[in-house]
Design a protein around this motif. Structure first.
Motif, PDB file in Angstrom:
ATOM      1  N   MET A  64       0.818  -1.215   0.000  1.00 14.85           N
ATOM      2  CA  MET A  64       0.000   0.000   0.000  1.00 14.85           C
ATOM      3  C   MET A  64       0.854   1.267   0.000  1.00 14.85           C
ATOM      4  O   MET A  64       0.461   2.294  -0.538  1.00 14.85           O
ATOM      5  N   TYR A  65       2.019   1.184   0.625  1.00 15.75           N
ATOM      6  CA  TYR A  65       2.877   2.363   0.756  1.00 15.75           C
ATOM      7  C   TYR A  65       4.169   2.137  -0.035  1.00 15.75           C
ATOM      8  O   TYR A  65       4.850   1.130   0.149  1.00 15.75           O
ATOM      9  N   HIS A  66       4.510   3.103  -0.890  1.00 20.33           N
ATOM     10  CA  HIS A  66       5.666   2.951  -1.781  1.00 20.33           C
ATOM     11  C   HIS A  66       6.538   4.216  -1.730  1.00 20.33           C
ATOM     12  O   HIS A  66       6.592   4.977  -2.698  1.00 20.33           O
ATOM     13  N   PRO A  67       7.228   4.426  -0.614  1.00 23.78           N
ATOM     14  CA  PRO A  67       8.010   5.670  -0.470  1.00 23.78           C
ATOM     15  C   PRO A  67       9.168   5.801  -1.447  1.00 23.78           C
ATOM     16  O   PRO A  67       9.625   6.917  -1.709  1.00 23.78           O
ATOM     17  N   ASN A  68       9.656   4.689  -1.978  1.00 24.43           N
ATOM     18  CA  ASN A  68      10.828   4.754  -2.859  1.00 24.43           C
ATOM     19  C   ASN A  68      10.475   4.825  -4.339  1.00 24.43           C
ATOM     20  O   ASN A  68      11.363   4.925  -5.187  1.00 24.43           O
ATOM     21  N   GLU A  69       9.188   4.769  -4.661  1.00 24.41           N
ATOM     22  CA  GLU A  69       8.787   4.869  -6.061  1.00 24.41           C
ATOM     23  C   GLU A  69       8.936   6.309  -6.536  1.00 24.41           C
ATOM     24  O   GLU A  69       8.595   7.253  -5.826  1.00 24.41           O
ATOM     25  N   ASN A  70       9.433   6.476  -7.749  1.00 27.38           N
ATOM     26  CA  ASN A  70       9.684   7.819  -8.277  1.00 27.38           C
ATOM     27  C   ASN A  70       9.021   7.950  -9.640  1.00 27.38           C
ATOM     28  O   ASN A  70       9.389   7.270 -10.588  1.00 27.38           O
ATOM     29  N   ASN A  71       8.045   8.851  -9.740  1.00 25.03           N
ATOM     30  CA  ASN A  71       7.279   9.011 -10.978  1.00 25.03           C
ATOM     31  C   ASN A  71       7.722  10.210 -11.813  1.00 25.03           C
ATOM     32  O   ASN A  71       7.334  10.330 -12.961  1.00 25.03           O
ATOM     33  N   TYR A  72       8.494  11.106 -11.227  1.00 22.02           N
ATOM     34  CA  TYR A  72       8.875  12.324 -11.930  1.00 22.02           C
ATOM     35  C   TYR A  72      10.361  12.584 -11.728  1.00 22.02           C
ATOM     36  O   TYR A  72      10.918  12.292 -10.672  1.00 22.02           O
ATOM     37  N   PHE A  73      10.982  13.132 -12.736  1.00 22.79           N
ATOM     38  CA  PHE A  73      12.416  13.376 -12.690  1.00 22.79           C
ATOM     39  C   PHE A  73      12.729  14.809 -13.113  1.00 22.79           C
ATOM     40  O   PHE A  73      12.114  15.352 -14.035  1.00 22.79           O
ATOM     41  N   ASP A  74      13.703  15.382 -12.411  1.00 29.43           N
ATOM     42  CA  ASP A  74      14.290  16.664 -12.808  1.00 29.43           C
ATOM     43  C   ASP A  74      13.330  17.843 -12.772  1.00 29.43           C
ATOM     44  O   ASP A  74      13.589  18.877 -13.402  1.00 29.43           O
ATOM     45  N   ASP A  75      12.198  17.725 -12.067  1.00 30.99           N
ATOM     46  CA  ASP A  75      11.336  18.891 -11.898  1.00 30.99           C
ATOM     47  C   ASP A  75      12.028  19.891 -10.973  1.00 30.99           C
ATOM     48  O   ASP A  75      12.581  19.508  -9.939  1.00 30.99           O
ATOM     49  N   GLN A  76      11.981  21.154 -11.325  1.00 30.78           N
ATOM     50  CA  GLN A  76      12.618  22.206 -10.534  1.00 30.78           C
ATOM     51  C   GLN A  76      11.555  23.108  -9.915  1.00 30.78           C
ATOM     52  O   GLN A  76      10.625  23.533 -10.594  1.00 30.78           O
ATOM     53  N   LEU A  77      11.723  23.391  -8.628  1.00 30.84           N
ATOM     54  CA  LEU A  77      10.788  24.288  -7.962  1.00 30.84           C
ATOM     55  C   LEU A  77      10.909  25.694  -8.517  1.00 30.84           C
ATOM     56  O   LEU A  77      12.013  26.246  -8.593  1.00 30.84           O
ATOM     57  N   SER A  78       9.787  26.267  -8.907  1.00 32.38           N
ATOM     58  CA  SER A  78       9.771  27.665  -9.332  1.00 32.38           C
ATOM     59  C   SER A  78       9.035  28.532  -8.319  1.00 32.38           C
ATOM     60  O   SER A  78       8.887  29.734  -8.519  1.00 32.38           O
ATOM     61  N   VAL A  79       8.582  27.905  -7.229  1.00 35.84           N
ATOM     62  CA  VAL A  79       7.944  28.627  -6.141  1.00 35.84           C
ATOM     63  C   VAL A  79       8.825  28.447  -4.905  1.00 35.84           C
ATOM     64  O   VAL A  79       9.352  27.361  -4.662  1.00 35.84           O
ATOM     65  N   TYR A  80       9.005  29.517  -4.151  1.00 34.41           N
ATOM     66  CA  TYR A  80       9.881  29.443  -2.986  1.00 34.41           C
ATOM     67  C   TYR A  80       9.218  28.618  -1.887  1.00 34.41           C
ATOM     68  O   TYR A  80       8.038  28.813  -1.564  1.00 34.41           O
ATOM     69  N   VAL A  81       9.975  27.689  -1.296  1.00 31.39           N
ATOM     70  CA  VAL A  81       9.497  26.942  -0.146  1.00 31.39           C
ATOM     71  C   VAL A  81      10.554  26.964   0.947  1.00 31.39           C
ATOM     72  O   VAL A  81      11.762  26.975   0.673  1.00 31.39           O
ATOM     73  N   GLU A  82      10.075  26.980   2.170  1.00 30.02           N
ATOM     74  CA  GLU A  82      10.946  26.851   3.340  1.00 30.02           C
ATOM     75  C   GLU A  82      10.809  25.419   3.839  1.00 30.02           C
ATOM     76  O   GLU A  82       9.698  24.915   4.037  1.00 30.02           O
ATOM     77  N   LYS A  83      11.930  24.757   4.042  1.00 24.38           N
ATOM     78  CA  LYS A  83      11.899  23.405   4.583  1.00 24.38           C
ATOM     79  C   LYS A  83      11.711  23.481   6.092  1.00 24.38           C
ATOM     80  O   LYS A  83      12.456  24.170   6.784  1.00 24.38           O
ATOM     81  N   VAL A  84      10.697  22.791   6.586  1.00 28.75           N
ATOM     82  CA  VAL A  84      10.364  22.851   8.006  1.00 28.75           C
ATOM     83  C   VAL A  84      10.280  21.435   8.566  1.00 28.75           C
ATOM     84  O   VAL A  84      10.102  20.457   7.823  1.00 28.75           O
ATOM     85  N   ASN A  85      10.412  21.328   9.880  1.00 22.52           N
ATOM     86  CA  ASN A  85      10.239  20.059  10.583  1.00 22.52           C
ATOM     87  C   ASN A  85       9.018  20.160  11.477  1.00 22.52           C
ATOM     88  O   ASN A  85       8.885  21.119  12.250  1.00 22.52           O
ATOM     89  N   ILE A  86       8.136  19.197  11.374  1.00 25.88           N
ATOM     90  CA  ILE A  86       6.905  19.184  12.153  1.00 25.88           C
ATOM     91  C   ILE A  86       6.911  17.950  13.039  1.00 25.88           C
ATOM     92  O   ILE A  86       7.041  16.825  12.543  1.00 25.88           O
ATOM     93  N   SER A  87       6.781  18.160  14.338  1.00 27.79           N
ATOM     94  CA  SER A  87       6.834  17.056  15.293  1.00 27.79           C
ATOM     95  C   SER A  87       5.447  16.482  15.551  1.00 27.79           C
ATOM     96  O   SER A  87       4.472  17.225  15.688  1.00 27.79           O
ATOM     97  N   THR A  88       5.361  15.169  15.612  1.00 31.22           N
ATOM     98  CA  THR A  88       4.109  14.485  15.926  1.00 31.22           C
ATOM     99  C   THR A  88       4.078  14.151  17.412  1.00 31.22           C
ATOM    100  O   THR A  88       5.088  14.222  18.106  1.00 31.22           O
ATOM    101  N   SER A  89       2.916  13.751  17.891  1.00 28.72           N
ATOM    102  CA  SER A  89       2.778  13.433  19.310  1.00 28.72           C
ATOM    103  C   SER A  89       3.541  12.168  19.689  1.00 28.72           C
ATOM    104  O   SER A  89       3.825  11.942  20.869  1.00 28.72           O
TER     105      SER A  89
END
Length: 238
Positions: free
Chosen positions: A1-26
């Protein structure tokens, strides 16, 4: 059901600015997130729950279009995805999604200014967490009625109802969602049959909107028509 290592897209480049954040779970797992803030007071904030395969990079082609919209957004990677620790499960993904919502609320965003966006498997989390809430809206891209129903289409002679632990029962939970809903699905989807998206639309409460296409497979094309449907929905809830 879960496939974290599957890759469907290659070489896409972000054109929108994003900040990488860490979110903690309980349960003390740190989730990688990409956050884009345009104006928290003027614009809705989309919280994006991705599908069962790949990394955040696999969604760049979608996120780039958000640059053209008047929205803020947060996309998180599930536990076990994109280098996150932990093992994905229905219960775990619900906790991940709830943690993302709380993170946005803690930034001062009101519940009514949050739009929950679920993609494929992410529609199970999005629907679950939108029950009896006052979010601004809910977007479901290629949703299934339940994981059991989806599994039965591929394994009709196996008692999947008994074997499947993670059920994600969307068709029951959508009845508890009273906020505006947009459902998007393509008729040639070979992973989640189109009739499931149509059924979800039929049983969803008003106000509800649909974007159904003749040509889209499971990975819907983010073309001019889809972007127009998203913008129309966002404007309708502002």
């Amino acid at each position: 059901m879960y496939h974290p290592n599957e890759n469907n897209y290659f070489d896409d480049q972000l054109s929108v600015y994003v900040e990488k954040v860490n979110i903690s779970t309980s349960d003390n797992i740190k989730l990688l997130g990409w956050y884009h803030e345009k104006d928290l007071k003027k614009h809705k904030t989309i919280i994006f729950f991705h599908g069962n395969a790949g990394s955040l990079e696999n969604r760049i082609h979608k996120l780039n279009h958000f640059r053209e919209m008047d929205v803020n957004f947060l996309i998180i990677a599930w536990r076990g995805f994109s280098g996150n620790k932990g093992k994905p499960s229905e219960k775990g993904l619900y906790e991940d999604g709830k943690s993302a919502i709380n993170w946005v609320l803690e930034k001062g965003v009101k519940e009514k200014d949050i739009v929950i966006y679920g993609e494929s498997l992410g529609t199970g989390v999005a629907t679950h967490l939108s029950q009896n809430k006052n979010f601004g809206g809910l977007i479901l891209e290629t949703p299934f009625t339940s994981m059991i129903d989806a599994a039965k289409t591929f394994y009709p002679y196996i008692p999947v109802g008994l074997l499947l632990k993670d059920k994600f029962d969307n068709k029951s939970k959508i009845k508890n969602v009273s906020i505006p809903v947009l459902i998007m699905h393509g008729e040639v989807d070979q992973i989640v049959p189109f009739f499931m998206g149509k059924k979800m639309y039929e049983i969803a409460n008003e106000p509800k909107y649909s974007y159904f296409t003749k040509h889209d497979n499971h990975m819907m094309e983010y073309d001019e028509n889809l972007i127009k449907a998203l913008n129309s929905f966002l404007k309708s809830i502002n």
